[in-house]
Motif scaffolding. Structure first.
Motif, PDB file in Angstrom:
ATOM      1  N   GLU A 180       0.827  -1.202   0.000  1.00 21.58           N
ATOM      2  CA  GLU A 180       0.000   0.000   0.000  1.00 21.58           C
ATOM      3  C   GLU A 180       0.862   1.252   0.000  1.00 21.58           C
ATOM      4  OE1 GLU A 180      -2.452  -0.276   3.470  1.00 21.58           O
ATOM      5  OE2 GLU A 180      -3.643  -1.917   2.642  1.00 21.58           O
ATOM      6  N   VAL A 181       0.356   2.270  -0.669  1.00 25.04           N
ATOM      7  CA  VAL A 181       0.996   3.586  -0.700  1.00 25.04           C
ATOM      8  C   VAL A 181      -0.060   4.604  -0.314  1.00 25.04           C
ATOM      9  CG1 VAL A 181       2.018   5.334  -2.187  1.00 25.04           C
ATOM     10  CG2 VAL A 181       2.684   2.948  -2.463  1.00 25.04           C
ATOM     11  N   ASP A 182       0.217   5.399   0.711  1.00 20.16           N
ATOM     12  CA  ASP A 182      -0.726   6.443   1.120  1.00 20.16           C
ATOM     13  C   ASP A 182      -0.774   7.554   0.092  1.00 20.16           C
ATOM     14  OD1 ASP A 182      -1.738   5.438   3.552  1.00 20.16           O
ATOM     15  OD2 ASP A 182       0.098   6.010   4.583  1.00 20.16           O
ATOM     16  N   VAL A 183      -1.987   8.008  -0.187  1.00 21.16           N
ATOM     17  CA  VAL A 183      -2.217   9.119  -1.100  1.00 21.16           C
ATOM     18  C   VAL A 183      -2.599  10.318  -0.240  1.00 21.16           C
ATOM     19  CG1 VAL A 183      -3.656   9.985  -2.982  1.00 21.16           C
ATOM     20  CG2 VAL A 183      -2.994   7.572  -2.926  1.00 21.16           C
ATOM     21  N   THR A 243       2.264  11.258  -3.416  1.00 20.90           N
ATOM     22  CA  THR A 243       2.200   9.835  -3.757  1.00 20.90           C
ATOM     23  C   THR A 243       3.517   9.359  -4.337  1.00 20.90           C
ATOM     24  OG1 THR A 243      -0.157  10.057  -4.222  1.00 20.90           O
ATOM     25  CG2 THR A 243       0.930   8.095  -5.058  1.00 20.90           C
ATOM     26  N   ALA A 275       5.893   8.813  -1.445  1.00 22.09           N
ATOM     27  CA  ALA A 275       5.475   7.637  -0.670  1.00 22.09           C
ATOM     28  C   ALA A 275       5.769   6.355  -1.440  1.00 22.09           C
ATOM     29  CB  ALA A 275       3.988   7.731  -0.334  1.00 22.09           C
ATOM     30  N   TYR A 311     -10.608   4.311  -0.053  1.00 21.03           N
ATOM     31  CA  TYR A 311     -10.893   5.509   0.734  1.00 21.03           C
ATOM     32  C   TYR A 311     -11.745   5.133   1.938  1.00 21.03           C
ATOM     33  CZ  TYR A 311     -12.711  10.163   1.917  1.00 21.03           C
ATOM     34  OH  TYR A 311     -13.064  11.315   2.561  1.00 21.03           O
ATOM     35  N   ARG A 345      -8.641   8.111   5.562  1.00 25.12           N
ATOM     36  CA  ARG A 345      -7.424   7.636   4.893  1.00 25.12           C
ATOM     37  C   ARG A 345      -7.723   7.357   3.432  1.00 25.12           C
ATOM     38  NH1 ARG A 345      -4.393   1.979   5.264  1.00 25.12           N
ATOM     39  NH2 ARG A 345      -2.490   2.595   4.214  1.00 25.12           N
ATOM     40  N   TRP A 384      -5.616   5.543   0.105  1.00 23.84           N
ATOM     41  CA  TRP A 384      -4.409   4.803  -0.231  1.00 23.84           C
ATOM     42  C   TRP A 384      -4.596   3.996  -1.511  1.00 23.84           C
ATOM     43  CZ3 TRP A 384      -7.926   3.136   3.340  1.00 23.84           C
ATOM     44  CH2 TRP A 384      -8.331   1.819   3.287  1.00 23.84           C
ATOM     45  N   GLU A 427      -3.662   0.444  -3.355  1.00 23.19           N
ATOM     46  CA  GLU A 427      -3.181  -0.927  -3.195  1.00 23.19           C
ATOM     47  C   GLU A 427      -2.515  -1.294  -4.519  1.00 23.19           C
ATOM     48  OE1 GLU A 427      -5.448  -4.431  -1.308  1.00 23.19           O
ATOM     49  OE2 GLU A 427      -5.672  -4.660  -3.477  1.00 23.19           O
TER      50      GLU A 427
END
Length: 148
Positions: A8-11, A58, A61, A83, A136, A138, A140
């Motif tokens: 996962e990468v947080d946006v 992004t 991250a 989301y 949050r 993110w 995937e």
């Protein structure tokens, strides 16, 4: 069958721009805001700043996640935006495409994939999680083989 790596990468959730930001240091953490949606009515300059926040945040991250998982440039990935708004209100998943596109562009900027065309990328409709918790947004990311 080969194992797929999923991470996962947080946006960044965007905050309304107030002043021009310094380009000398990377944006790694933004204060909690809201995702960019298709329903918002921003002028083109304000929208460009919000898109830049998502894309740059992004990208940084993704670069950190690539180093953490020891992942290099990929030929093909599959992504899905998630989301969690933190409340029980109904939302339309199509509106999140406005946040998904700059987030995917950030993956290209980080060097995870060479381009965001269908040869290198498959994406699914965003998913909205209705459970309570902190807001949050993110991506995937699934590293896989390109479709035949």
């Amino acid at each position: 069958m080969t194992a797929q790596l999923v991470f996962e990468v947080d946006v960044p959730l965007v905050v309304q721009p107030t002043r021009a930001r310094s380009r000398k240091r990377p944006v790694t953490k933004l204060p909690a805001g809201k995702p960019l949606t298709l329903n918002q009515n921003h002028n083109r300059f304000a929208r460009a700043k919000l898109v830049e926040q998502i894309r740059e945040g992004t990208g940084w991250a993704a670069l950190a996640a690539m180093r953490r998982h020891r992942v290099g440039r990929q030929d093909h990935i599959t992504v899905q935006l998630h989301y969690r708004p933190g409340d029980g209100r109904r939302r339309d998943t199509d509106n999140l495409i406005a946040s998904q596109k700059p987030a995917v562009d950030g993956l290209v900027d980080a060097g995870l994939i060479p381009d965001d065309n269908r040869r290198h990328l498959t994406w699914f409709e965003p998913e909205i999680h209705t459970d309570r918790g902190p807001r949050r947004l993110w991506l995937e990311i699934r590293l896989d083989q390109p479709p035949a």
